[in-house]
Design an enzyme around this catalytic site. Structure first.
Site, PDB file in Angstrom:
ATOM      1  N   VAL A   1     -34.746  54.261  54.862  1.00 27.92           N
ATOM      2  CA  VAL A   1     -34.021  52.992  54.813  1.00 27.92           C
ATOM      3  C   VAL A   1     -33.112  52.845  56.022  1.00 27.92           C
ATOM      4  CG1 VAL A   1     -32.389  51.597  53.498  1.00 27.92           C
ATOM      5  CG2 VAL A   1     -34.141  52.923  52.306  1.00 27.92           C
TER       6      VAL A   1
ATOM      7  N   GLU B   1     -27.718  44.556  47.203  1.00 21.89           N
ATOM      8  CA  GLU B   1     -28.988  43.872  46.963  1.00 21.89           C
ATOM      9  C   GLU B   1     -30.174  44.825  47.063  1.00 21.89           C
ATOM     10  OE1 GLU B   1     -30.793  41.210  45.435  1.00 21.89           O
ATOM     11  OE2 GLU B   1     -29.367  39.984  46.564  1.00 21.89           O
TER      12      GLU B   1
ATOM     13  N   ALA C   1     -24.977  35.027  60.707  1.00 18.80           N
ATOM     14  CA  ALA C   1     -23.740  35.635  60.218  1.00 18.80           C
ATOM     15  C   ALA C   1     -22.496  34.994  60.810  1.00 18.80           C
ATOM     16  CB  ALA C   1     -23.733  37.130  60.531  1.00 18.80           C
TER      17      ALA C   1
ATOM     18  N   ARG D   1     -27.722  64.596  58.962  1.00 17.61           N
ATOM     19  CA  ARG D   1     -27.815  66.061  58.951  1.00 17.61           C
ATOM     20  C   ARG D   1     -28.454  66.573  60.227  1.00 17.61           C
ATOM     21  NH1 ARG D   1     -29.151  65.152  53.361  1.00 17.61           N
ATOM     22  NH2 ARG D   1     -31.355  65.133  53.919  1.00 17.61           N
TER      23      ARG D   1
ATOM     24  N   GLY E   1     -48.559  58.186  48.730  1.00 12.89           N
ATOM     25  CA  GLY E   1     -47.149  58.082  49.062  1.00 12.89           C
ATOM     26  C   GLY E   1     -46.361  57.112  48.210  1.00 12.89           C
TER      27      GLY E   1
ATOM     28  N   ALA F   1     -23.903  58.933  60.458  1.00 15.88           N
ATOM     29  CA  ALA F   1     -23.798  60.321  59.998  1.00 15.88           C
ATOM     30  C   ALA F   1     -25.182  60.790  59.584  1.00 15.88           C
ATOM     31  CB  ALA F   1     -22.836  60.425  58.816  1.00 15.88           C
TER      32      ALA F   1
ATOM     33  N   GLY G   1     -40.340  50.205  50.553  1.00 15.67           N
ATOM     34  CA  GLY G   1     -40.626  50.081  51.976  1.00 15.67           C
ATOM     35  C   GLY G   1     -39.377  50.167  52.824  1.00 15.67           C
TER      36      GLY G   1
ATOM     37  N   LYS H   1     -31.673  50.098  37.752  1.00 19.65           N
ATOM     38  CA  LYS H   1     -31.708  48.738  38.295  1.00 19.65           C
ATOM     39  C   LYS H   1     -31.389  47.703  37.220  1.00 19.65           C
ATOM     40  CE  LYS H   1     -35.212  50.195  41.630  1.00 19.65           C
ATOM     41  NZ  LYS H   1     -36.652  50.162  41.983  1.00 19.65           N
TER      42      LYS H   1
END
Length: 453
Positions: free
Chosen positions: A32, A147, A51, A63, A205, A61, A320, A223
């Site tokens: 994401v 959302e 916007a 790993r 997948g 951030a 997705g 959800k």
């Protein structure tokens, strides 16, 4: 290869202050997060125009900093410390897309405590800790937007908050887990059993190596909890949701549902009743001619019944990278537009019905009132009327009764579609039915949803 956040963000802040750029810090740069970066970069001008100001990712951030640098390049400050993103003075809004419910809670609460807006696609976090997070956000006057946590590319939260703001919501019902919808589609279209359909979903997948959250209905319940909070102004009640997955579903019932003119879907339902709100996830039969029955593969759909608008339906991808990014960035656009206005309007309006405790209660399982499907194994085909008569004795209305099509290795099966009846009454009737001599095995029951106005 990458900029140090402490050294690099302050000059960026001064350089862009004049144009009021919304500065975004992101925790996580996986599926994401990387999709969000790509879409922000690709559609930068269009997003800024919508916007009213630029939106720029200034800090991430991760790993694996080397991998993160290969995705975002040298223009974004990187850190291995998520808390640094959550608390950095030059970050206006924190996007949390790392997942999980433990550390993510701490990061989000820290961001809120430092006066930052939060955008997240983490439904588990909100279902488990949402009450605490939303209360903190209201206290600090910041926005929590999510959302992408509910139905990915479907803007259902915005529809409930804005498009249907004039309405009293009667019910919300949705196919809100793409993995289970893919499995059920394969079971119907190819005649696969559950295990084979799951294996195919994993190979393609659509399902994780450990698919428990999906196939046991937990993801859908997370959800649904958020949908119900927005639809009815009720607290987040995930722990009270009635949750049943598809692991016990048999291919014979998928075929029998088709014979009766129905299809089986894993449906999340939040329905207003006089005594409270039904909050449930389970496989149900839906009429094959209904639009919801046409939602196949990994797609999602949500239907809303409201008093003024009537029936509305929302359809789109259930998973997705860029599909979820679309929802995340839509939330960022809202933050950019609404920064400084009443943020309480952007968290579920908890306590709005505090004067009416019934409106906040979750209806117990035994009191849920729906139609039902029964598959009853019998010793002989001439016992079909005896089954119907026994159900009638228990005040269970019988709308349709039939013999299932013959299947290899399986004896005769009586199929019943009932009229609406309380779950408690049906449970008693089925218990009595199982004890009858003509019944040759366990009775299978599933709910039936008409999804009518």
């Amino acid at each position: 290869m990458y900029r140090d956040p402490v050294e690099s963000l302050e000059p960026l802040h001064h350089r862009q202050a004049a144009i009021r750029t919304l500065r975004v810090g992101m925790i996580g740069i996986g599926t994401v997060g990387s999709g969000t970066f790509r879409v922000l970069a690709r559609n930068r001008a269009d997003i800024a125009a919508r916007a009213g100001r630029s939106i720029e990712l200034v800090m991430v951030a991760a790993r694996d900093l080397e991998r993160a640098a290969s995705i975002v390049g040298e223009s974004v400050a990187l850190t291995a410390d998520a808390m640094q993103v959550a608390t950095h003075p030059d970050v206006d809004v924190v996007v949390e897309v790392a997942g999980g419910t433990g550390p993510a809670r701490d990061w989000v609460l820290a961001a809120i405590a430092h006066g930052k807006h939060v955008v997240t696609a983490n439904k588990a976090l909100l279902a488990v800790h949402g009450a605490e997070i939303f209360a903190a956000a209201r206290e600090k006057g910041v926005i929590v937007a999510y959302e992408g946590a509910v139905a990915v590319s479907i803007p259902i939260i915005k529809a409930l908050r804005e498009g249907l703001a004039a309405n009293r919501i009667e019910w919300v019902a949705g196919i809100i887990n793409g993995t289970t919808n893919f499995i059920l589609s394969k079971m119907r279209d190819e005649g696969l059993d559950f295990a084979a359909a799951l294996a195919q979903a994993q190979a393609l997948g659509y399902a994780e190596a450990d698919p428990s959250f999906d196939i046991e209905g937990i993801d859908a319940a997370h959800k649904l909890t958020l949908l119900a909070a927005n639809a009815f102004g009720m607290p987040l009640r995930f722990a009270d949701a009635q949750v049943e997955g598809i692991t016990a579903l048999q291919g014979v019932d998928v075929a029998c549902a088709e014979q009766l003119g129905h299809r089986i879907k894993l449906l999340g339902v939040a329905r207003r009743q006089a005594t409270g709100v039904e909050l449930r996830v389970q496989p149900v039969l839906v009429p094959a001619t209904h639009l919801m029955a046409q939602v196949n593969g990994s797609m999602n759909a949500v239907m809303v019944k409201s008093d003024a608008a009537g029936l509305t339906m929302y359809y789109g991808a259930g998973a997705g990278s860029e599909q979820t990014a679309s929802a995340v960035i839509a939330d960022l656009v809202d933050v950019a537009r609404l920064d400084g206005v009443n943020a309480a309007q952007h968290v579920p309006h908890l306590g709005v019905h505090a004067h009416a405790t019934n409106a906040l209660a979750v209806v117990p399982r035994a009191a849920v009132h729906t139609s039902h499907y029964l598959r009853v194994p019998v010793h002989a085909v001439n016992q079909i009327q005896a089954i119907a008569a026994n159900l009638a004795e228990w005040k269970v209305p019988v709308r349709q009764v039939a013999l299932a099509a013959e299947r290899p290795g399986m004896g005769p099966q009586v199929l019943v579609l009932t009229g609406p009846v309380e779950q408690g009454t049906l449970d008693l009737a089925v218990h009595a039915l199982r004890a009858r001599a003509e019944v040759a095995g366990a009775v299978t029951t599933l709910r039936v949803e008409s999804l009518e106005g």
